[in-house]
Enzyme design. Structure first.
Site, PDB file in Angstrom:
ATOM      1  CE  LYS A 111      -6.221   2.710   0.690  1.00  0.00           C
ATOM      2  NZ  LYS A 111      -5.081   2.496  -0.010  1.00  0.00           N
TER       3      LYS A 111
ATOM      4  CE  LYS B 279      -2.759   4.515   3.165  1.00  0.00           C
ATOM      5  NZ  LYS B 279      -2.353   4.550   1.818  1.00  0.00           N
TER       6      LYS B 279
ATOM      7  CG  ASP C 113      -2.068   0.873   0.984  1.00  0.00           C
ATOM      8  OD1 ASP C 113      -2.441   1.287   0.015  1.00  0.00           O
ATOM      9  OD2 ASP C 113      -3.039   0.955   2.171  1.00  0.00           O
TER      10      ASP C 113
ATOM     11  CE  LYS D 262      -6.469   9.955   0.437  1.00  0.00           C
ATOM     12  NZ  LYS D 262      -5.930   8.584   0.655  1.00  0.00           N
TER      13      LYS D 262
HETATM   14  P1  NAD Z   1      -8.306   3.162  -9.898  1.00  0.00           P
HETATM   15  O1  NAD Z   1      -9.493   2.419  -9.610  1.00  0.00           O
HETATM   16  O2  NAD Z   1      -8.230   4.366 -10.664  1.00  0.00           O
HETATM   17  O3  NAD Z   1      -7.390   2.018 -10.787  1.00  0.00           O
HETATM   18  C1  NAD Z   1      -7.304   0.749 -10.612  1.00  0.00           C
HETATM   19  C2  NAD Z   1      -7.257   0.033 -12.134  1.00  0.00           C
HETATM   20  O4  NAD Z   1      -7.181  -1.031 -11.685  1.00  0.00           O
HETATM   21  C3  NAD Z   1      -8.771   0.355 -12.753  1.00  0.00           C
HETATM   22  O5  NAD Z   1      -8.341   0.563 -14.106  1.00  0.00           O
HETATM   23  C4  NAD Z   1      -9.164  -1.163 -12.813  1.00  0.00           C
HETATM   24  O6  NAD Z   1      -9.788  -1.461 -13.965  1.00  0.00           O
HETATM   25  C5  NAD Z   1      -7.948  -1.942 -12.678  1.00  0.00           C
HETATM   26  N1  NAD Z   1      -8.128  -3.397 -12.019  1.00  0.00           N
HETATM   27  C6  NAD Z   1      -8.787  -3.649 -11.227  1.00  0.00           C
HETATM   28  N2  NAD Z   1      -8.700  -4.926 -11.091  1.00  0.00           N
HETATM   29  C7  NAD Z   1      -7.912  -5.519 -11.988  1.00  0.00           C
HETATM   30  C8  NAD Z   1      -7.082  -6.744 -12.122  1.00  0.00           C
HETATM   31  N3  NAD Z   1      -7.523  -7.950 -11.696  1.00  0.00           N
HETATM   32  N4  NAD Z   1      -6.265  -6.750 -13.171  1.00  0.00           N
HETATM   33  C9  NAD Z   1      -6.021  -5.594 -13.841  1.00  0.00           C
HETATM   34  N5  NAD Z   1      -6.295  -4.334 -13.574  1.00  0.00           N
HETATM   35  C10 NAD Z   1      -7.363  -4.479 -12.622  1.00  0.00           C
HETATM   36  O7  NAD Z   1      -7.473   3.243  -8.449  1.00  0.00           O
HETATM   37  P2  NAD Z   1      -5.973   4.186  -8.292  1.00  0.00           P
HETATM   38  O8  NAD Z   1      -6.543   5.413  -7.867  1.00  0.00           O
HETATM   39  O9  NAD Z   1      -5.101   4.119  -9.601  1.00  0.00           O
HETATM   40  O10 NAD Z   1      -5.513   3.348  -7.080  1.00  0.00           O
HETATM   41  C11 NAD Z   1      -4.794   2.100  -7.413  1.00  0.00           C
HETATM   42  C12 NAD Z   1      -4.674   1.138  -6.139  1.00  0.00           C
HETATM   43  O11 NAD Z   1      -3.521   1.966  -5.334  1.00  0.00           O
HETATM   44  C13 NAD Z   1      -5.838   1.146  -5.073  1.00  0.00           C
HETATM   45  O12 NAD Z   1      -5.833  -0.039  -4.725  1.00  0.00           O
HETATM   46  C14 NAD Z   1      -5.592   2.076  -4.180  1.00  0.00           C
HETATM   47  O13 NAD Z   1      -6.081   1.994  -2.957  1.00  0.00           O
HETATM   48  C15 NAD Z   1      -3.969   1.967  -4.179  1.00  0.00           C
HETATM   49  N6  NAD Z   1      -3.542   3.122  -3.356  1.00  0.00           N
HETATM   50  C16 NAD Z   1      -3.497   4.508  -3.873  1.00  0.00           C
HETATM   51  C17 NAD Z   1      -2.960   5.580  -3.372  1.00  0.00           C
HETATM   52  C18 NAD Z   1      -3.185   7.146  -3.980  1.00  0.00           C
HETATM   53  O14 NAD Z   1      -3.573   7.118  -5.211  1.00  0.00           O
HETATM   54  N7  NAD Z   1      -2.467   8.134  -3.372  1.00  0.00           N
HETATM   55  C19 NAD Z   1      -2.406   5.437  -2.259  1.00  0.00           C
HETATM   56  C20 NAD Z   1      -2.124   4.239  -1.735  1.00  0.00           C
HETATM   57  C21 NAD Z   1      -2.728   2.969  -2.330  1.00  0.00           C
END
Ligand code: NAD
Length: 557
Positions: free
Chosen positions: A352, A465, A303, A393
């Protein structure tokens, strides 16, 4: 103060060879034992020899969830920097940069100059590292939209930048991926139109083929796989199912329960590619960790530490480190991107919540003066989906601490986190540091056989994290301890002592420290590609002792 880009360590302990930088390093630490109610502390010292291969590889990055907000933003950021793009905004023209990246926008202090002032270099100057502009991207997504459309869907970048990037991103199309509906929220099903079908074993083979195809078609030396797809629900760790490498591989062959992210981790490890988990779920189940250990492949997680948790790992360190007794930490978030929508489902939110919950544990445990054994602050995390705020956010925190003589201190914080613009530079650092670690080996006097870092690459803790660490290792969450760990290990690789911040030379009544020769400050930033000068020890390379080879040949690990 001016940052300089290049330096040479003038020491008999450091040799800039044609292939590698070798440094002798005295690792001084202390051991503590309890003897008759007294703590006895023994200074110890171990001599290490670090070896860092100088040639940087042609590196490919495969993102799982390439078409998501983070995946499209990182790809756009690298293209925008490579193309040196600038675009108009209502507050003036902006230029592409890598703000938020430790390696690209952070600096380290080398020491003091003749005037007693600190001399800083970019973090990336410590050792030869892949330049982010040179990264090659590919990836998978269950959504078929191309990267230009994904960038537009994400609503992260200014319109003027999107317009310029569009022709460069339109041809980038995610490969089909593995979709197992019970692992992500039901609200994601509408975008699942790009799927690898077949049994789990066939899906695993397809992912492995994709990695090999990318490596050969793009002419890469190395590939690193990074999970930035949706948060999955936790996977139960069950003896016989996923507790050992053998059981996990059998589970995949038999089509029993395995999460998509674990399938990707296993495929990467079997292809000898490092795997990094940017989401909170327990992708790296014990069987995957054992497989990584057996294959000597790096894994890291979990994370990305980008916004609220990053601040928390600084603020609580400050509060407890100052002797204030923090008793309550309450964190609200609301966000409106697709990640927020996915997290609105309870099982995904639970992943999360777990990942965010243990972030202050090490700081609380470090202070037995304030906290009795087992005592800990109340810690509550709430996440809500509010579509209107999109990727921007909001994180609202309240920290309440006890002061002396019955007083109370309450800190309230409102943090507007542009989520993907915070996550993308972290993703960049993760791949660049992981790749660098693949080129570092070391031995000790007692164990002269060269070894690598442990396959669970805990050096990356600064970026996660809920950092994964090797079994039995302490988990460090405090941000500046994590940063010092990376900085000091990289310093050790060039024979420099750890940064101790003592500045004793400025605290003496009669200054009298012996000074070596002056630090060579070769040229001011930016100075990425200059002619290769001859280092004082006779070796050619840049002034850092780094090779200038254009098309390096690296073994793929
Ligand atoms: P998002 O929903 O915009 O992107 C995720 C993508 O993954 C989507 O395009 C979706 O279609 C794709 N997806 C889902 N399941 C899949 C699979 N099995 N195989 C391939 N693709 C798949 O989300 P995001 O904002 O880009 O965040 C991505 C991840 O990062 C999340 O899990 C989020 O919790 C984690 N994260 C983000 C942040 C941040 O943005 N600051 C911080 C910590 C963790």
């Amino acid at each position: 103060m001016e940052a300089t880009a290049e330096f040479v360590v003038e020491s008999p302990d450091v040799v800039y060879g044609p292939d590698a930088i070798e440094a002798q390093y005295e690792y001084r630490t202390t051991c503590v034992s309890r003897e008759g109610g007294v703590l006895k502390v023994y200074p110890t010292s171990t001599r290490f020899t670090f070896r860092t291969v100088r040639q940087v590889p042609r590196l490919g990055v495969m993102l799982v969830g390439w078409g998501g907000n983070n995946g499209s933003t990182l790809t756009a950021a690298v293209l925008a920097n490579r193309l040196r793009l600038s675009w108009p905004t209502r507050t003036g023209r902006k230029e592409a940069n890598y703000y938020g990246s430790l390696t690209q926008a952070g600096t380290v202090s080398l020491g003091l100059d003749a005037e007693g002032q600190e001399v800083f270099v970019p973090f990336s100057a410590l050792l030869p590292m892949v330049a982010p502009d040179d990264l090659v991207f590919d990836g998978w997504d269950i959504s078929s939209v191309n990267l230009a459309e994904a960038m537009r869907r994400a609503q992260v970048l200014d319109w003027g930048l999107q317009e310029q990037l569009w022709p460069h991103m339109e041809s980038l199309r995610p490969r089909p991926s593995v979709y197992i509906p019970e692992f992500i929220a039901a609200n994601q099903s509408a975008r699942a139109d790009n799927l690898i079908l077949g049994t789990r074993a066939q899906q695993l083979e397809q992912i492995r083929r994709d990695i090999r195809d990318f490596r050969s078609s793009a002419g890469l030396d190395k590939v690193i796989v990074l999970w930035t797809a949706n948060t999955e629900r936790f996977c139960e760790v069950v003896p016989g199912l996923n507790d050992t490498a053998e059981n996990l591989l059998r589970t995949i062959q038999l089509g029993l329960e395995v999460s998509p992210s674990t399938l990707f981790a296993v495929a990467s490890i079997l292809e000898g590619c490092a795997f990094l988990n940017g989401s909170p779920q327990n992708t790296l189940v014990p069987g995957a960790l054992e497989l990584a250990r057996q294959r000597r492949v790096f894994v890291g997680g979990d994370d990305f530490k980008s916004g609220q948790t990053k601040v928390k790992s600084v603020l609580v360190d400050f509060l407890i480190g100052s002797g204030l007794k923090t008793m309550s930490i309450v964190s609200y978030n609301h966000l409106g991107n697709n990640d927020g929508q996915n997290l609105s489902a309870p099982p995904q939110f639970r992943s999360k919540e777990v990942s965010k919950s243990s972030v202050v544990d090490d700081m609380v445990q470090s202070n037995p003066v304030l906290y009795a054994p087992g005592e800990e602050p109340d810690h509550c995390v709430v996440i809500k989906y509010v579509p209107y705020v999109g990727d921007s956010k909001r994180a609202l925190d309240e920290y309440t601490s006890e002061l002396m003589l019955g007083g109370t201190n309450t800190l309230v914080l409102h943090n507007t986190c542009e989520d993907s613009l915070l996550a993308a530079p972290i993703m960049l650092d993760l791949v660049l540091l992981t790749e660098l670690c693949q080129r570092v080996s070391f031995c000790t006097d007692a164990d002269p056989e060269p070894q690598s870092f442990h396959s669970v690459l805990s050096l990356l803790s600064f970026l996660f994290k809920a950092p994964l660490v090797p079994p039995g290792s302490p988990v460090v969450n405090a941000l500046f301890r994590q940063r010092s760990c990376i900085e000091n290990i990289l310093r050790a690789c060039v024979g420099l002592p750890p940064q101790n911040h003592m500045l004793l030379e400025h605290k003496m009544e009669r200054p009298g420290l012996t000074r070596g020769g002056p630090v060579v400050a070769a040229c001011p930033v930016p100075c990425k590609k200059g002619p290769a000068p001859t280092a004082p020890n006779g070796c050619t390379g840049d002034a850092n002792g780094h090779s200038q080879v254009e098309a390096p040949q690296m073994p793929t690990t």
